[in-house]
Motif scaffolding. Structure first.
Motif, PDB file in Angstrom:
ATOM      1  N   SER A 101      37.652  87.417 -18.081  1.00  0.00           N
ATOM      2  CA  SER A 101      36.297  87.139 -18.560  1.00  0.00           C
ATOM      3  C   SER A 101      35.347  86.932 -17.387  1.00  0.00           C
ATOM      4  O   SER A 101      34.194  87.386 -17.424  1.00  0.00           O
ATOM      5  N   LEU A 102      35.803  86.256 -16.324  1.00  0.00           N
ATOM      6  CA  LEU A 102      34.950  86.026 -15.167  1.00  0.00           C
ATOM      7  C   LEU A 102      34.521  87.344 -14.535  1.00  0.00           C
ATOM      8  O   LEU A 102      33.347  87.524 -14.165  1.00  0.00           O
ATOM      9  N   THR A 103      35.440  88.267 -14.410  1.00  0.00           N
ATOM     10  CA  THR A 103      35.107  89.577 -13.843  1.00  0.00           C
ATOM     11  C   THR A 103      34.033  90.277 -14.674  1.00  0.00           C
ATOM     12  O   THR A 103      33.069  90.845 -14.134  1.00  0.00           O
ATOM     13  N   LEU A 104      34.195  90.225 -15.986  1.00  0.00           N
ATOM     14  CA  LEU A 104      33.207  90.861 -16.855  1.00  0.00           C
ATOM     15  C   LEU A 104      31.849  90.161 -16.776  1.00  0.00           C
ATOM     16  O   LEU A 104      30.802  90.813 -16.685  1.00  0.00           O
ATOM     17  N   PHE A 105      31.861  88.832 -16.815  1.00  0.00           N
ATOM     18  CA  PHE A 105      30.606  88.084 -16.771  1.00  0.00           C
ATOM     19  C   PHE A 105      29.841  88.390 -15.479  1.00  0.00           C
ATOM     20  O   PHE A 105      28.619  88.561 -15.490  1.00  0.00           O
ATOM     21  N   ARG A 106      30.561  88.444 -14.378  1.00  0.00           N
ATOM     22  CA  ARG A 106      29.890  88.723 -13.108  1.00  0.00           C
ATOM     23  C   ARG A 106      29.300  90.130 -13.100  1.00  0.00           C
ATOM     24  O   ARG A 106      28.186  90.353 -12.615  1.00  0.00           O
ATOM     25  N   ALA A 107      30.035  91.071 -13.632  1.00  0.00           N
ATOM     26  CA  ALA A 107      29.539  92.450 -13.673  1.00  0.00           C
ATOM     27  C   ALA A 107      28.312  92.573 -14.569  1.00  0.00           C
ATOM     28  O   ALA A 107      27.419  93.393 -14.316  1.00  0.00           O
ATOM     29  N   LEU A 108      28.258  91.755 -15.607  1.00  0.00           N
ATOM     30  CA  LEU A 108      27.160  91.816 -16.568  1.00  0.00           C
ATOM     31  C   LEU A 108      25.952  90.993 -16.147  1.00  0.00           C
ATOM     32  O   LEU A 108      24.915  91.039 -16.817  1.00  0.00           O
ATOM     33  N   GLY A 109      26.072  90.215 -15.071  1.00  0.00           N
ATOM     34  CA  GLY A 109      24.968  89.343 -14.688  1.00  0.00           C
ATOM     35  C   GLY A 109      24.756  88.235 -15.688  1.00  0.00           C
ATOM     36  O   GLY A 109      23.627  87.942 -16.087  1.00  0.00           O
ATOM     37  N   HIS A 110      25.843  87.576 -16.078  1.00  0.00           N
ATOM     38  CA  HIS A 110      25.810  86.536 -17.105  1.00  0.00           C
ATOM     39  C   HIS A 110      26.255  85.214 -16.461  1.00  0.00           C
ATOM     40  O   HIS A 110      27.424  84.851 -16.507  1.00  0.00           O
ATOM     41  N   PRO A 111      25.330  84.469 -15.834  1.00  0.00           N
ATOM     42  CA  PRO A 111      25.739  83.306 -15.046  1.00  0.00           C
ATOM     43  C   PRO A 111      26.378  82.181 -15.844  1.00  0.00           C
ATOM     44  O   PRO A 111      27.353  81.583 -15.401  1.00  0.00           O
ATOM     45  N   SER A 112      25.839  81.865 -17.017  1.00  0.00           N
ATOM     46  CA  SER A 112      26.425  80.760 -17.769  1.00  0.00           C
ATOM     47  C   SER A 112      27.830  81.118 -18.242  1.00  0.00           C
ATOM     48  O   SER A 112      28.727  80.269 -18.269  1.00  0.00           O
ATOM     49  N   GLY A 113      28.051  82.387 -18.603  1.00  0.00           N
ATOM     50  CA  GLY A 113      29.397  82.814 -18.964  1.00  0.00           C
ATOM     51  C   GLY A 113      30.348  82.713 -17.793  1.00  0.00           C
ATOM     52  O   GLY A 113      31.485  82.240 -17.930  1.00  0.00           O
ATOM     53  N   ALA A 114      29.894  83.143 -16.599  1.00  0.00           N
ATOM     54  CA  ALA A 114      30.747  83.058 -15.410  1.00  0.00           C
ATOM     55  C   ALA A 114      31.092  81.610 -15.087  1.00  0.00           C
ATOM     56  O   ALA A 114      32.239  81.292 -14.747  1.00  0.00           O
ATOM     57  N   ALA A 115      30.121  80.730 -15.201  1.00  0.00           N
ATOM     58  CA  ALA A 115      30.368  79.328 -14.883  1.00  0.00           C
ATOM     59  C   ALA A 115      31.361  78.704 -15.857  1.00  0.00           C
ATOM     60  O   ALA A 115      32.226  77.911 -15.460  1.00  0.00           O
ATOM     61  N   SER A 116      31.253  79.047 -17.136  1.00  0.00           N
ATOM     62  CA  SER A 116      32.196  78.477 -18.096  1.00  0.00           C
ATOM     63  C   SER A 116      33.602  79.027 -17.886  1.00  0.00           C
ATOM     64  O   SER A 116      34.593  78.302 -18.022  1.00  0.00           O
TER      65      SER A 116
END
Length: 825
Positions: free
Chosen positions: A580-595
């Motif tokens: 999920s972290l890899t996807l969030f970072r690729a998508l530019g989704h900071p709150s998702g990456a942090a969670s």
């Protein structure tokens, strides 16, 4: 980025009261520091006024001061200039609440609560929680543009009654009519006396010159033109906005020509109502003068643009204003209005130009729109345009080159217009349109915390439309389910998701079916029904992947990681959180990456990798800081001291992820003998859990309670309570600094293997003499599990007895020194 105006040189600075609010014991919240807005141009000639306002606000017997004056006289600028220099008088902070976009008095209390960081909880006690936040604070609340919501004055009275140290500074065109109110009429700028030829020292003249030079660098005040400029300022009664509107005309008119035109208009400057102040009648006609200088096509464009709230893009203006001739080409017309100072241009999201209209000018335009009989048509066109935003309102449906975070900020920028569209649809009874728009906005409302407002729109639309099984209704049901879940209303969230899923099945909508299944998985997760949650979320994951929805896929993976953690499968948790972290970072989704980092940190902690856990938690906090710093930039809110990093909390997810990271670092600190910082952070976590106002993962609760048990046992009740209380009231910037200082010693633990986080908790309690039964009760496990942990500890440390293990724990610094209290208290 703008900075607050300095008070060292102001010339260079940029209803009847109700009963006191009952205070409910929900835990003491924390008032966070926040920056004040700063005007983009200088404030001129207000030294005396600033000094008077500061003197009044500094009096112990003054708790409500209202700056009163006509539109355009500079009330907001004056209030900000006075407040910006009073930080020492209000040590608990100064908060600005802009009420100009609000027309419904019922929204004033939520606006104040949101500005103070008091979140939605799905109940009716947000005002009470606001009062609780402020009741022991010496703080200043600046309520700007109160006149159009004056019926909400009792809210101010209730807050002042409940909060003895609170002071309110309001700006309004009329008094609030509350007991204890002090009124300060804001006068126009001082004018040059007629017999003074030059008058260059008159504030009104200095303002004219400054604004004229902004559009015509070569303009200077000379002995020849100074009397004319002074006469212009007198003709305009010293009103700042009127002077500014006149000054920009030096691009095409000399001061003498400008004065002649004003002379021709003066006989008409008595057309306002007799019950209005003379200066307000003058202000309206000064705007009318600028309006009358436009051609018919530009006038029509100006009238139609006033339906936008909070600004607009060029594309929006073209969509709303080109369908009804004789509007001129919008690009040329907007440029003309900018040159006439009837519009301002500012950078919007992604650098796209955005255009705004001063509120006083917009009010004049609304009058002209109504007189022309065009109001309903313009509002209908505005509403129709924003309903078509449906495809752009889902943060999970980004374009290939677009980031989720960018999509969220674009929606945030248009939110005032979207509100206006919803309001219009409610007025005309267009429930179908509202159902479509509100359903599309639900995920945004969840992310940004507009929960109560969103729920009201969704419930109204669902109640006023039939129950035909359509995609629009299914999306609205799913949206209301998400909003209700975010508010902690699990009883409503589940059935709504079921209803949405049923419609999706009927109409064969795979995307809606995936969304409803996902929501059902969230409901099971927050209840701790791990098996059911896993089944539903795996189903949702497969559906999202089949649809190619990568953002939703990342969300499902993150939740599955949390579920794996809930059943003790840290290996699977780590794998899923990494994905999920890899996807969030690729998508530019900071709150998702942090969670996702939060779950990686917790998985690392459970397997004994405390250094890895600390890294993950620290990175999550850094991302959170970046989210709020981005908010500051987009909102044009200036940075003030260290609080600039934390101007406000955004949505529910962002609040949860901060709690997760802080709680994890508190546990790490306790694990390495940093007991006092751990206790302080534990108190800060408690305060933030209270503030989240939405369901917090049972994983966070259980882990945090275990941490508290251990810290309390080692520090003793009295010392723990004192430190925890300090953490509860600690400003967020200090909490972040405290958390950032938590580190794991570089020396690895000697022995046959690292202890897990749970084993360290058990070891600390063994060392202070607790029995297996006492440890089991404190950590919510069975005595048999405690015994198994003890056996593992002895093996890993290579020691034969509990006493030897306790000695080892003391040597490693995991226990307090001899002068610190400990024991099962």
């Amino acid at each position: 980025m703008p900075v607050p105006a300095s008070r060292t040189d102001p010339h260079d600075q940029n209803t009847a009261p109700g009963e006191p609010i009952p205070l409910h014991p929900v835990g003491p919240p924390v008032l966070q520091a926040a920056p004040l807005p700063r005007p983009l141009s200088s404030l001129i000639g207000r030294n005396t006024e600033i000094a008077r306002i500061v003197a009044v606000l500094s009096r112990d017997d003054v708790h409500l001061l209202t700056l009163i004056g006509p539109g355009g006289v500079g009330k907001t600028r004056l209030a900000l200039a006075a407040a910006s220099g009073m930080a020492s008088a209000f040590p608990d902070g100064i908060r600005f609440v802009g009420l100009a976009p609000i027309r419904d008095p019922a929204l004033v209390a939520p606006a104040i609560a949101q500005a103070l960081g008091v979140p939605e909880r799905g109940d009716s006690m947000r005002v009470e929680r606001t009062a609780m936040l402020l009741r022991d604070k010496r703080a200043l609340l600046l309520l700007d543009n109160f006149e159009q919501v004056v019926d909400a004055a009792p809210v101010v009275a209730d807050l002042l009654a409940a909060c003895p140290d609170l002071t309110v500074l309001a700006t309004s065109r009329a008094p609030l009519r509350l007991s204890g109110e002090h009124e300060h009429p804001v006068p126009p700028l001082a004018l040059a006396e007629p017999e003074v030829a030059a008058g260059e020292n008159a504030p009104a003249v200095r303002l004219f010159v400054a604004r004229a030079q902004a559009v015509q660098e070569a303009f200077v005040l000379t002995p020849e033109n100074a009397p004319t400029v002074a006469a212009i300022c007198r003709r305009l009664d010293g009103l700042p906005l009127a002077i500014e509107l006149a000054a920009v005309r030096v691009k095409v008119l000399t001061p003498a020509a400008l004065l002649v035109r004003l002379e021709q208009r003066l006989p008409l400057l008595t057309g306002g109502g007799r019950d209005l102040p003379a200066r307000q009648r003058t202000m309206r006609d000064v705007i009318a003068w600028s309006y009358d200088l436009l051609g018919p096509a530009e006038q029509a464009l100006f009238r139609r643009l006033v339906v936008f709230v909070g600004g607009f893009s060029l594309a929006a203006a073209e969509a709303v204003c080109t369908s009804r001739p004789p509007v001129s080409p919008v690009l040329d017309g907007v440029a003309t209005l900018v040159d006439a100072s009837l519009l301002r241009q500012e950078p919007g999201p992604g650098g796209e130009p955005r255009f705004l209209m001063l509120e006083t000018i917009r009010e004049y335009g609304l009058e002209r729109l109504a007189e022309a009989g065009e109001e309903q048509g313009a509002r209908a066109a505005h509403s129709a345009y924003f309903v078509t935003f449906e495809e752009r309102l889902d943060p999970n449906r980004v374009e290939p080159d677009e980031r989720v975070d960018d999509r969220l900020w674009r929606i945030e920028t248009e939110h005032p217009n979207l509100r206006a569209a919803l309001t219009y649809m409610e007025e005309i009874g267009d429930a179908t349109g509202m159902l479509r728009l509100a359903g599309a906005l639900a995920i945004f409302w969840h992310h940004r915390g507009y929960l109560g407002e969103g729920r009201r729109w969704l419930e109204w639309a669902l109640a006023h439309t039939d129950d035909a099984p359509t995609a629009v209704r299914a999306r609205a049901l799913a949206g209301l389910s998400l909003v209700a879940w975010s508010q902690g209303d699990k009883e409503l969230a589940g059935p709504l998701a079921e209803a949405s899923l049923a419609i999706a099945g009927q109409i064969g909508d795979a995307q809606l079916a995936a969304l409803a299944t996902h929501l059902l998985g969230l409901a099971a997760f927050i209840d701790g029904r791990w098996e059911r949650a896993g089944q539903l979320m795996n189903d949702a994951l497969e559906r999202w992947r089949a649809l190619g929805s990568r953002s939703d896929e990342a969300m499902a993976l993150k939740t599955l990681a949390a579920i794996a953690l809930g059943v003790g499968d840290t290996s699977t948790c780590r794998q899923l959180a990494d994905e999920s972290l890899t996807l969030f970072r690729a998508l530019g989704h900071p709150s998702g990456a942090a969670s996702a980092l939060g779950y990686l940190g917790r998985a690392a902690l459970d397997r004994g990798d405390e250094r890895g856990a600390a890294r993950a938690y620290h990175e999550a906090i850094e991302i959170w800081i970046g989210i709020d710093a981005r908010w500051s930039a987009i909102s044009m809110i200036p940075n003030v001291t260290e609080a600039a990093l934390f101007p406000r909390w955004t949505g529910v997810d962002d609040r949860r992820l901060l709690v997760f990271a802080l709680a994890g670092l508190a546990g790490i600190a306790a694990g390495h003998g940093q007991l006092e910082p751990a206790a302080t952070l534990a108190g800060a976590v408690d305060a933030r859990i209270d503030e989240v106002g939405a369901p917090v993962s049972p994983l966070i609760h259980a882990s945090h309670e275990r941490t508290i048990t251990v810290i309390r046992s080692l520090l003793g009740e009295a010392r723990f309570a004192a430190l925890c209380a300090a953490g509860r009231t600690m400003p967020l910037a200090e909490v972040i600094a405290e958390a950032s200082a938590i580190t794991v010693p570089a020396t690895p633990l000697a022995g046959t293997g690292p202890l897990t986080s749970r084993e360290r908790d058990v070891l600390r309690l063994v060392a202070v003499g607790w029995t297996d039964r006492e440890i089991a009760d404190a950590l919510f496990v069975s005595p048999r599990t405690v015994n198994a942990h003890v056996a593992s500890i002895l093996a890993k440390l290579g020691v034969p007895t509990r006493r030897a293990a306790a000695a080892r724990a003391r040597d490693e610094g995991w226990l307090p020194t001899d002068d610190q209290p400990s024991g099962n208290t």
